[in-house]
Design a protein around this motif. Structure first.
Motif, PDB file in Angstrom:
ATOM      1  N   UNK A  14       0.807  -1.215   0.000  1.00  0.00           N
ATOM      2  CA  UNK A  14       0.000   0.000   0.000  1.00  0.00           C
ATOM      3  C   UNK A  14       0.847   1.276   0.000  1.00  0.00           C
ATOM      4  N   UNK A  15       1.714   1.453   0.960  1.00  0.00           N
ATOM      5  CA  UNK A  15       2.528   2.669   1.058  1.00  0.00           C
ATOM      6  C   UNK A  15       3.458   2.850  -0.129  1.00  0.00           C
ATOM      7  N   UNK A  16       4.254   1.825  -0.471  1.00  0.00           N
ATOM      8  CA  UNK A  16       5.151   1.980  -1.620  1.00  0.00           C
ATOM      9  C   UNK A  16       4.422   2.260  -2.936  1.00  0.00           C
ATOM     10  N   UNK A  17       3.255   1.667  -3.138  1.00  0.00           N
ATOM     11  CA  UNK A  17       2.507   1.940  -4.371  1.00  0.00           C
ATOM     12  C   UNK A  17       1.919   3.345  -4.366  1.00  0.00           C
ATOM     13  N   UNK A  18       1.493   3.832  -3.211  1.00  0.00           N
ATOM     14  CA  UNK A  18       0.996   5.211  -3.118  1.00  0.00           C
ATOM     15  C   UNK A  18       2.118   6.188  -3.468  1.00  0.00           C
ATOM     16  N   UNK A  19       3.322   5.918  -2.985  1.00  0.00           N
ATOM     17  CA  UNK A  19       4.468   6.782  -3.296  1.00  0.00           C
ATOM     18  C   UNK A  19       4.840   6.702  -4.777  1.00  0.00           C
ATOM     19  N   UNK A  20       4.817   5.486  -5.338  1.00  0.00           N
ATOM     20  CA  UNK A  20       5.100   5.310  -6.762  1.00  0.00           C
ATOM     21  C   UNK A  20       4.068   6.059  -7.600  1.00  0.00           C
ATOM     22  N   UNK A  21       2.816   5.955  -7.225  1.00  0.00           N
ATOM     23  CA  UNK A  21       1.751   6.648  -7.935  1.00  0.00           C
ATOM     24  C   UNK A  21       1.986   8.156  -7.925  1.00  0.00           C
ATOM     25  N   UNK A  31      -5.931  11.963 -15.054  1.00  0.00           N
ATOM     26  CA  UNK A  31      -7.007  12.951 -15.114  1.00  0.00           C
ATOM     27  C   UNK A  31      -7.406  13.403 -13.710  1.00  0.00           C
ATOM     28  N   UNK A  32      -6.880  12.734 -12.699  1.00  0.00           N
ATOM     29  CA  UNK A  32      -7.116  13.124 -11.311  1.00  0.00           C
ATOM     30  C   UNK A  32      -6.090  14.188 -10.909  1.00  0.00           C
ATOM     31  N   UNK A  33      -6.395  14.997  -9.898  1.00  0.00           N
ATOM     32  CA  UNK A  33      -5.410  15.990  -9.437  1.00  0.00           C
ATOM     33  C   UNK A  33      -4.142  15.314  -8.924  1.00  0.00           C
ATOM     34  N   UNK A  34      -3.039  16.060  -8.959  1.00  0.00           N
ATOM     35  CA  UNK A  34      -1.754  15.547  -8.469  1.00  0.00           C
ATOM     36  C   UNK A  34      -1.900  15.153  -6.993  1.00  0.00           C
ATOM     37  N   UNK A  35      -1.440  13.963  -6.626  1.00  0.00           N
ATOM     38  CA  UNK A  35      -1.501  13.547  -5.211  1.00  0.00           C
ATOM     39  C   UNK A  35      -0.621  14.449  -4.348  1.00  0.00           C
ATOM     40  N   UNK A  36      -1.079  14.712  -3.152  1.00  0.00           N
ATOM     41  CA  UNK A  36      -0.332  15.549  -2.205  1.00  0.00           C
ATOM     42  C   UNK A  36       0.031  14.723  -0.978  1.00  0.00           C
ATOM     43  N   UNK A  37       1.198  14.975  -0.384  1.00  0.00           N
ATOM     44  CA  UNK A  37       1.555  14.245   0.837  1.00  0.00           C
ATOM     45  C   UNK A  37       0.599  14.597   1.969  1.00  0.00           C
ATOM     46  N   UNK A  38       0.331  13.756   2.897  1.00  0.00           N
ATOM     47  CA  UNK A  38       0.818  12.374   2.926  1.00  0.00           C
ATOM     48  C   UNK A  38       0.057  11.530   1.905  1.00  0.00           C
ATOM     49  N   UNK A  39       0.789  10.642   1.214  1.00  0.00           N
ATOM     50  CA  UNK A  39       0.203   9.828   0.165  1.00  0.00           C
ATOM     51  C   UNK A  39      -0.529   8.635   0.747  1.00  0.00           C
ATOM     52  N   UNK A  62       8.999  -1.056  -8.886  1.00  0.00           N
ATOM     53  CA  UNK A  62       9.382  -0.431 -10.150  1.00  0.00           C
ATOM     54  C   UNK A  62       8.177  -0.037 -10.988  1.00  0.00           C
ATOM     55  N   UNK A  63       7.032  -0.669 -10.738  1.00  0.00           N
ATOM     56  CA  UNK A  63       5.842  -0.358 -11.509  1.00  0.00           C
ATOM     57  C   UNK A  63       4.669  -1.201 -11.074  1.00  0.00           C
ATOM     58  N   UNK A  64       3.520  -0.898 -11.649  1.00  0.00           N
ATOM     59  CA  UNK A  64       2.324  -1.699 -11.386  1.00  0.00           C
ATOM     60  C   UNK A  64       1.367  -1.567 -12.554  1.00  0.00           C
ATOM     61  N   UNK A  65       0.426  -2.500 -12.624  1.00  0.00           N
ATOM     62  CA  UNK A  65      -0.669  -2.436 -13.574  1.00  0.00           C
ATOM     63  C   UNK A  65      -1.931  -2.875 -12.849  1.00  0.00           C
ATOM     64  N   UNK A  66      -3.017  -2.179 -13.128  1.00  0.00           N
ATOM     65  CA  UNK A  66      -4.311  -2.485 -12.497  1.00  0.00           C
ATOM     66  C   UNK A  66      -5.215  -3.145 -13.523  1.00  0.00           C
ATOM     67  N   UNK A  67      -5.734  -4.332 -13.188  1.00  0.00           N
ATOM     68  CA  UNK A  67      -6.576  -5.117 -14.077  1.00  0.00           C
ATOM     69  C   UNK A  67      -7.865  -5.449 -13.354  1.00  0.00           C
ATOM     70  N   UNK A  68      -9.008  -5.043 -13.938  1.00  0.00           N
ATOM     71  CA  UNK A  68     -10.298  -5.234 -13.275  1.00  0.00           C
ATOM     72  C   UNK A  68     -11.370  -5.644 -14.277  1.00  0.00           C
ATOM     73  N   UNK A  86       1.770   2.166 -14.283  1.00  0.00           N
ATOM     74  CA  UNK A  86       2.786   3.129 -13.867  1.00  0.00           C
ATOM     75  C   UNK A  86       4.138   2.440 -13.846  1.00  0.00           C
ATOM     76  N   UNK A  87       5.152   3.144 -14.341  1.00  0.00           N
ATOM     77  CA  UNK A  87       6.529   2.665 -14.302  1.00  0.00           C
ATOM     78  C   UNK A  87       7.389   3.788 -13.736  1.00  0.00           C
ATOM     79  N   UNK A  88       8.151   3.476 -12.701  1.00  0.00           N
ATOM     80  CA  UNK A  88       9.068   4.439 -12.093  1.00  0.00           C
ATOM     81  C   UNK A  88      10.044   4.947 -13.155  1.00  0.00           C
ATOM     82  N   UNK A  89      10.323   6.244 -13.156  1.00  0.00           N
ATOM     83  CA  UNK A  89      11.238   6.831 -14.141  1.00  0.00           C
ATOM     84  C   UNK A  89      12.574   6.097 -14.199  1.00  0.00           C
ATOM     85  N   UNK A  90      13.070   5.621 -13.069  1.00  0.00           N
ATOM     86  CA  UNK A  90      14.365   4.934 -13.021  1.00  0.00           C
ATOM     87  C   UNK A  90      14.350   3.624 -13.808  1.00  0.00           C
ATOM     88  N   UNK A  91      13.172   3.107 -14.107  1.00  0.00           N
ATOM     89  CA  UNK A  91      13.064   1.817 -14.799  1.00  0.00           C
ATOM     90  C   UNK A  91      12.500   1.944 -16.206  1.00  0.00           C
TER      91      UNK A  91
END
Length: 164
Positions: A14-21, A31-39, A62-68, A86-91
């Motif tokens: 949960x926390x690491x994915x919120x930060x990655x997002x 299309x959603x507003x930029x997330x603000x801390x705390x994430x 490094x990344x995630x994909x949401x499938x529903x 989402x893919x982290x810029x470093x990857x």
């Protein structure tokens, strides 16, 4: 990419994915507003761990994909929809997005789906190119669907069959 594992998400992500997002947010795809801390939280009633595949690179998110399922309707149960990638810029530039899309298609097949769809903003050329390379075709366009940074952006509907 060595040490890459694509796995199902757990509550511990949960926390690491919120930060990655938050790190990967951009009007290129969001299309959603930029997330603000705390994430966070990343996981919600609509966005559960069972919907997420995580790209783990040596212990880093490094990344995630949401499938529903796109709807709760039984007549639509054969379809899965990608609703976030989402893919982290470093990857970036190492095939991680492609690996996530392929993992999502395999997971959709495992769940019994015969079709997969997604929506992508028209100005997101890198994502559209990736999806097209993986066999997705444009199936519709919603002109001017979103007002982003003072301009109207089309929403592009893409899909493909998962059968051989």
């Amino acid at each position: 990419m060595e040490n890459l594992i694509i796995r199902a998400a757990t509550e511990a992500d949960d926390g690491p994915l919120a930060e990655l997002d938050a790190r990967t947010w951009s009007t290129l795809h969001a299309v959603q507003p930029r997330p603000e801390p705390p994430y966070g939280p990343f996981f919600t009633e609509r966005n559960r761990p069972g919907h997420i595949l995580v790209a783990d690179a040596g212990g880093r998110h490094a990344g995630y994909i949401r499938l529903v399922p796109p709807t709760p309707l039984a007549v639509n149960a054969h379809v899965r929809q990608i609703q976030g990638l989402a893919v982290d810029d470093a990857f970036r530039g190492h095939g991680l997005g492609r690996a996530l899309v392929r993992a999502a298609m395999e997971e959709a097949r495992r769940q019994g789906a015969t079709r997969i769809t997604l929506r992508v903003l028209a100005h997101n050329a890198p994502a559209r190119s990736l999806y097209e390379a993986e066999g997705f075709a444009v199936e519709g366009v919603l002109p001017g669907e979103f007002l982003l940074d003072g301009g109207y952006v089309d929403d592009v509907l893409m899909g493909r069959l998962l059968t051989a």
